[in-house]
Design a protein around this motif. Sequence first.
Motif, mmCIF file in Angstrom:
data_model
loop_
_atom_site.group_PDB
_atom_site.id
_atom_site.type_symbol
_atom_site.label_atom_id
_atom_site.label_comp_id
_atom_site.label_asym_id
_atom_site.label_seq_id
_atom_site.Cartn_x
_atom_site.Cartn_y
_atom_site.Cartn_z
ATOM 1 N N HIS A 1 -11.820 2.444 -13.072
ATOM 2 C CA HIS A 1 -11.538 3.874 -13.065
ATOM 3 C C HIS A 1 -11.907 4.588 -14.359
ATOM 4 O O HIS A 1 -11.867 5.818 -14.408
ATOM 5 C CB HIS A 1 -10.058 4.085 -12.736
ATOM 6 C CG HIS A 1 -9.613 3.230 -11.599
ATOM 7 N ND1 HIS A 1 -10.107 3.386 -10.320
ATOM 8 C CD2 HIS A 1 -8.780 2.153 -11.552
ATOM 9 C CE1 HIS A 1 -9.577 2.456 -9.536
ATOM 10 N NE2 HIS A 1 -8.771 1.698 -10.262
ATOM 11 N N ASN B 1 -6.179 -1.085 -1.294
ATOM 12 C CA ASN B 1 -6.951 0.102 -0.936
ATOM 13 C C ASN B 1 -6.763 1.124 -2.051
ATOM 14 O O ASN B 1 -5.756 1.835 -2.092
ATOM 15 C CB ASN B 1 -6.482 0.662 0.408
ATOM 16 C CG ASN B 1 -7.270 1.888 0.807
ATOM 17 O OD1 ASN B 1 -8.064 2.428 0.039
ATOM 18 N ND2 ASN B 1 -7.046 2.348 2.020
ATOM 19 N N HIS C 1 -7.955 3.885 -2.538
ATOM 20 C CA HIS C 1 -7.925 5.277 -2.094
ATOM 21 C C HIS C 1 -6.561 5.678 -1.530
ATOM 22 O O HIS C 1 -6.318 6.856 -1.284
ATOM 23 C CB HIS C 1 -9.031 5.520 -1.073
ATOM 24 C CG HIS C 1 -10.371 5.129 -1.600
ATOM 25 N ND1 HIS C 1 -11.020 5.843 -2.586
ATOM 26 C CD2 HIS C 1 -11.150 4.060 -1.329
ATOM 27 C CE1 HIS C 1 -12.158 5.231 -2.882
ATOM 28 N NE2 HIS C 1 -12.266 4.160 -2.143
ATOM 29 N N ARG D 1 -3.721 4.651 -3.139
ATOM 30 C CA ARG D 1 -2.787 4.401 -4.242
ATOM 31 C C ARG D 1 -2.691 5.637 -5.136
ATOM 32 O O ARG D 1 -2.995 6.746 -4.713
ATOM 33 C CB ARG D 1 -3.236 3.158 -5.014
ATOM 34 C CG ARG D 1 -3.125 1.892 -4.130
ATOM 35 C CD ARG D 1 -3.417 0.638 -4.864
ATOM 36 N NE ARG D 1 -2.426 0.427 -5.930
ATOM 37 C CZ ARG D 1 -2.555 -0.494 -6.866
ATOM 38 N NH1 ARG D 1 -3.614 -1.290 -6.899
ATOM 39 N NH2 ARG D 1 -1.628 -0.642 -7.797
ATOM 40 N N PRO E 1 -3.431 8.635 -7.636
ATOM 41 C CA PRO E 1 -4.665 9.437 -7.678
ATOM 42 C C PRO E 1 -5.709 8.942 -8.686
ATOM 43 O O PRO E 1 -6.909 9.010 -8.409
ATOM 44 C CB PRO E 1 -4.165 10.841 -8.040
ATOM 45 C CG PRO E 1 -2.773 10.880 -7.488
ATOM 46 C CD PRO E 1 -2.232 9.486 -7.682
ATOM 47 N N ARG F 1 -6.579 6.058 -9.318
ATOM 48 C CA ARG F 1 -7.304 4.913 -8.761
ATOM 49 C C ARG F 1 -8.324 5.319 -7.694
ATOM 50 O O ARG F 1 -9.103 4.496 -7.234
ATOM 51 C CB ARG F 1 -6.330 3.907 -8.160
ATOM 52 C CG ARG F 1 -5.431 3.253 -9.186
ATOM 53 C CD ARG F 1 -4.605 2.145 -8.556
ATOM 54 N NE ARG F 1 -3.487 1.760 -9.381
ATOM 55 C CZ ARG F 1 -3.547 0.869 -10.365
ATOM 56 N NH1 ARG F 1 -4.677 0.263 -10.638
ATOM 57 N NH2 ARG F 1 -2.468 0.580 -11.058
ATOM 58 N N HIS F 2 -8.331 6.553 -7.289
ATOM 59 C CA HIS F 2 -9.240 6.994 -6.238
ATOM 60 C C HIS F 2 -10.684 7.089 -6.717
ATOM 61 O O HIS F 2 -11.600 7.133 -5.905
ATOM 62 C CB HIS F 2 -8.809 8.354 -5.687
ATOM 63 C CG HIS F 2 -7.458 8.341 -5.048
ATOM 64 N ND1 HIS F 2 -6.918 9.452 -4.456
ATOM 65 C CD2 HIS F 2 -6.517 7.363 -4.902
ATOM 66 C CE1 HIS F 2 -5.707 9.169 -3.993
ATOM 67 N NE2 HIS F 2 -5.456 7.898 -4.258
#
Length: 148
Positions: free
Chosen positions: A80, A103, A105, A107, A109, A111-112
Amino acid sequence: MKIVMLHGINHNMFGKRDPVQYGTITLAEIDAGLQSLGRELGAEVECFQTNHEGEMCERIHQAFIDQADAVMINAGAWTHYSYGIRDALAILTCPIIELHMSNIHAREPFRHVSVFADIVRGQICGFGADSYRLALRAAVSAVRGDGA
């Protein structure tokens, strides 16, 4: 066919840390499973883990020098924000598969976002330890030129 599997920060603690996100499988078990599946698929899988960003960059450089056929990477939190690792990966001329057990996406924000996303062949996440096996199949397919 030689495929390099790069494990990032804190992955040496798999089996001990946050079993809700990562299950109870250990890194040694993940590596053994990858090497076994690799033999079935006709690939040698070399695994490497570090908690030191510079060591990760040096191992990526070595994959370039050794002309690895593909690189798989689960960089953990470095995914990230590590532009240093991203720049090292950009040196590679082989397919790169990004993977995550959780996942990312779904978790927190932060980590997105993956700073690697625009230079990897693809991303596999959310399948627990199966993410590693799926990534290996994708890497072998990419090396063989199967699919797109």
